[in-house]
Design a protein around this motif. Structure first.
Motif, PDB file in Angstrom:
ATOM      1  N   THR A  60       0.830  -1.212   0.000  1.00 55.38           N
ATOM      2  CA  THR A  60       0.000   0.000   0.000  1.00 55.38           C
ATOM      3  C   THR A  60       0.861   1.257   0.000  1.00 55.38           C
ATOM      4  O   THR A  60       0.357   2.349  -0.236  1.00 55.38           O
ATOM      5  CB  THR A  60      -0.923   0.037   1.233  1.00 55.38           C
ATOM      6  N   LYS A  61       2.175   1.088   0.263  1.00 54.25           N
ATOM      7  CA  LYS A  61       3.078   2.240   0.320  1.00 54.25           C
ATOM      8  C   LYS A  61       3.996   2.337  -0.888  1.00 54.25           C
ATOM      9  O   LYS A  61       4.746   3.289  -1.024  1.00 54.25           O
ATOM     10  CB  LYS A  61       3.922   2.182   1.598  1.00 54.25           C
ATOM     11  N   GLY A  62       3.972   1.337  -1.768  1.00 58.69           N
ATOM     12  CA  GLY A  62       4.793   1.416  -2.967  1.00 58.69           C
ATOM     13  C   GLY A  62       5.609   0.162  -3.212  1.00 58.69           C
ATOM     14  O   GLY A  62       5.829  -0.652  -2.317  1.00 58.69           O
ATOM     15  N   CYS A  63       6.055   0.010  -4.458  1.00 62.80           N
ATOM     16  CA  CYS A  63       6.976  -1.066  -4.847  1.00 62.80           C
ATOM     17  C   CYS A  63       8.367  -0.443  -5.004  1.00 62.80           C
ATOM     18  O   CYS A  63       8.497   0.635  -5.567  1.00 62.80           O
ATOM     19  CB  CYS A  63       6.568  -1.682  -6.181  1.00 62.80           C
ATOM     20  N   PHE A  64       9.394  -1.118  -4.513  1.00 62.40           N
ATOM     21  CA  PHE A  64      10.748  -0.594  -4.724  1.00 62.40           C
ATOM     22  C   PHE A  64      11.500  -1.472  -5.704  1.00 62.40           C
ATOM     23  O   PHE A  64      11.285  -2.683  -5.804  1.00 62.40           O
ATOM     24  CB  PHE A  64      11.507  -0.455  -3.402  1.00 62.40           C
ATOM     25  N   ASN A  65      12.402  -0.838  -6.450  1.00 61.31           N
ATOM     26  CA  ASN A  65      13.226  -1.503  -7.454  1.00 61.31           C
ATOM     27  C   ASN A  65      14.633  -0.951  -7.273  1.00 61.31           C
ATOM     28  O   ASN A  65      14.863   0.246  -7.468  1.00 61.31           O
ATOM     29  CB  ASN A  65      12.691  -1.201  -8.851  1.00 61.31           C
ATOM     30  N   GLU A  66      15.578  -1.792  -6.884  1.00 62.26           N
ATOM     31  CA  GLU A  66      16.897  -1.325  -6.462  1.00 62.26           C
ATOM     32  C   GLU A  66      17.990  -2.057  -7.215  1.00 62.26           C
ATOM     33  O   GLU A  66      17.903  -3.254  -7.459  1.00 62.26           O
ATOM     34  CB  GLU A  66      17.026  -1.582  -4.956  1.00 62.26           C
ATOM     35  N   ILE A  67      19.019  -1.310  -7.598  1.00 64.00           N
ATOM     36  CA  ILE A  67      20.199  -1.922  -8.217  1.00 64.00           C
ATOM     37  C   ILE A  67      21.446  -1.217  -7.681  1.00 64.00           C
ATOM     38  O   ILE A  67      21.452   0.004  -7.492  1.00 64.00           O
ATOM     39  CB  ILE A  67      20.132  -1.848  -9.763  1.00 64.00           C
ATOM     40  N   GLN A  68      22.478  -2.007  -7.389  1.00 63.32           N
ATOM     41  CA  GLN A  68      23.733  -1.479  -6.866  1.00 63.32           C
ATOM     42  C   GLN A  68      24.884  -2.111  -7.649  1.00 63.32           C
ATOM     43  O   GLN A  68      24.792  -3.264  -8.068  1.00 63.32           O
ATOM     44  CB  GLN A  68      23.892  -1.830  -5.382  1.00 63.32           C
ATOM     45  N   ARG A  69      25.949  -1.336  -7.818  1.00 62.79           N
ATOM     46  CA  ARG A  69      27.141  -1.888  -8.455  1.00 62.79           C
ATOM     47  C   ARG A  69      28.384  -1.400  -7.737  1.00 62.79           C
ATOM     48  O   ARG A  69      28.522  -0.217  -7.420  1.00 62.79           O
ATOM     49  CB  ARG A  69      27.249  -1.491  -9.930  1.00 62.79           C
ATOM     50  N   PHE A  70      29.277  -2.338  -7.442  1.00 63.88           N
ATOM     51  CA  PHE A  70      30.542  -2.000  -6.802  1.00 63.88           C
ATOM     52  C   PHE A  70      31.654  -2.677  -7.578  1.00 63.88           C
ATOM     53  O   PHE A  70      31.608  -3.889  -7.807  1.00 63.88           O
ATOM     54  CB  PHE A  70      30.558  -2.467  -5.346  1.00 63.88           C
ATOM     55  N   GLY A  71      32.633  -1.909  -8.027  1.00 62.30           N
ATOM     56  CA  GLY A  71      33.719  -2.495  -8.799  1.00 62.30           C
ATOM     57  C   GLY A  71      34.634  -1.429  -9.337  1.00 62.30           C
ATOM     58  O   GLY A  71      34.764  -0.342  -8.758  1.00 62.30           O
ATOM     59  N   THR A  72      35.247  -1.702 -10.463  1.00 62.37           N
ATOM     60  CA  THR A  72      36.154  -0.761 -11.111  1.00 62.37           C
ATOM     61  C   THR A  72      35.670  -0.502 -12.532  1.00 62.37           C
ATOM     62  O   THR A  72      34.897  -1.292 -13.080  1.00 62.37           O
ATOM     63  CB  THR A  72      37.583  -1.327 -11.156  1.00 62.37           C
TER      64      THR A  72
END
Length: 221
Positions: free
Chosen positions: A45-57
């Protein structure tokens, strides 16, 4: 008469509350990582989240990518956020979180923004260590793009993870003062400080040149 009025008031409150509760919109959100195929869904009821993270060079742009999707908890606020940082040894971190409020609106994967290679005139102390929360040596890093703040990052594993990270470098403004869990098991804290210098900043160069030009005039007057 007073009793009758009280009953009417209570009935009015009950009807209004029922209508309010029933009017709260709910929708399904895609859940990722998938435990089953196709991916499961949750009701929000408060929303859908869509997350992406990247760690590298920069030389390994597809390594260290972490994705997560689901329902925003009722106690949280649904908000979108994009932050990025470049630490010592050219270790880069990019985080994108998108929030939406329609059925399965978080089903498609997000795309990470391309890093900028354009210098912005800011220089910051830089280092990176994934063995301890300190650096034995610090270099100077020329910041690029929107990364105009000098950042310090400390991180520690949560749960059974005993991982640690420590780093300094350049970051976007909204990367400052952040406390968050990344990659599912690393809690990081950030703080920002003033840049080492503004070498390459056109405004700074103009002011410096103008002052040098005025200095001889002072002795002629």
């Amino acid at each position: 008469m007073a009793w009758s009025s009280s009953l009417k008031s209570l009935l009015t409150v009950f009807v209004f509350t029922s209508l309010t509760v029933s009017s709260v919109e709910s929708y399904e959100c895609t859940v990722y990582p998938c435990v089953i195929s196709p991916c499961a869904v949750c009701t929000a009821t408060k929303g859908c989240f869509n997350e992406i993270q990247r760690f590298g060079t920069p030389s390994s742009p597809t390594d260290g990518i972490f994705k997560q999707k689901g329902c925003v908890a009722d106690s949280n606020t649904c908000s979108s956020l994009t932050i990025s940082a470049t630490l010592g040894n050219q270790q880069t971190f990019t985080y994108v979180n998108s929030c939406c409020t329609t059925d399965k609106c978080n089903e498609a994967d997000l795309t990470l923004p391309a890093p900028s290679s354009t210098p912005n005139g800011v220089e910051c102390p830089a280092c990176y260590n994934d063995k301890a929360n300190l650096c034995s040596s610090v270099t100077t890093l020329k910041c690029t793009g929107a990364e105009k703040r000098c950042i310090e990052v400390t991180g520690a594993g949560v749960g059974t993870s005993n991982s640690v990270i420590y780093g300094k470098g350049c970051a976007t403004e909204n990367s400052c003062g952040v406390e968050m869990t990344v990659f599912g098991n690393m809690k990081i804290k950030t703080s920002c400080s003033s840049p080492v210098s503004n070498h390459g900043n056109p405004t700074a160069k103009f002011v410096s040149s103008f002052l040098i030009f005025l200095l001889p005039l002072k002795f002629l007057l």
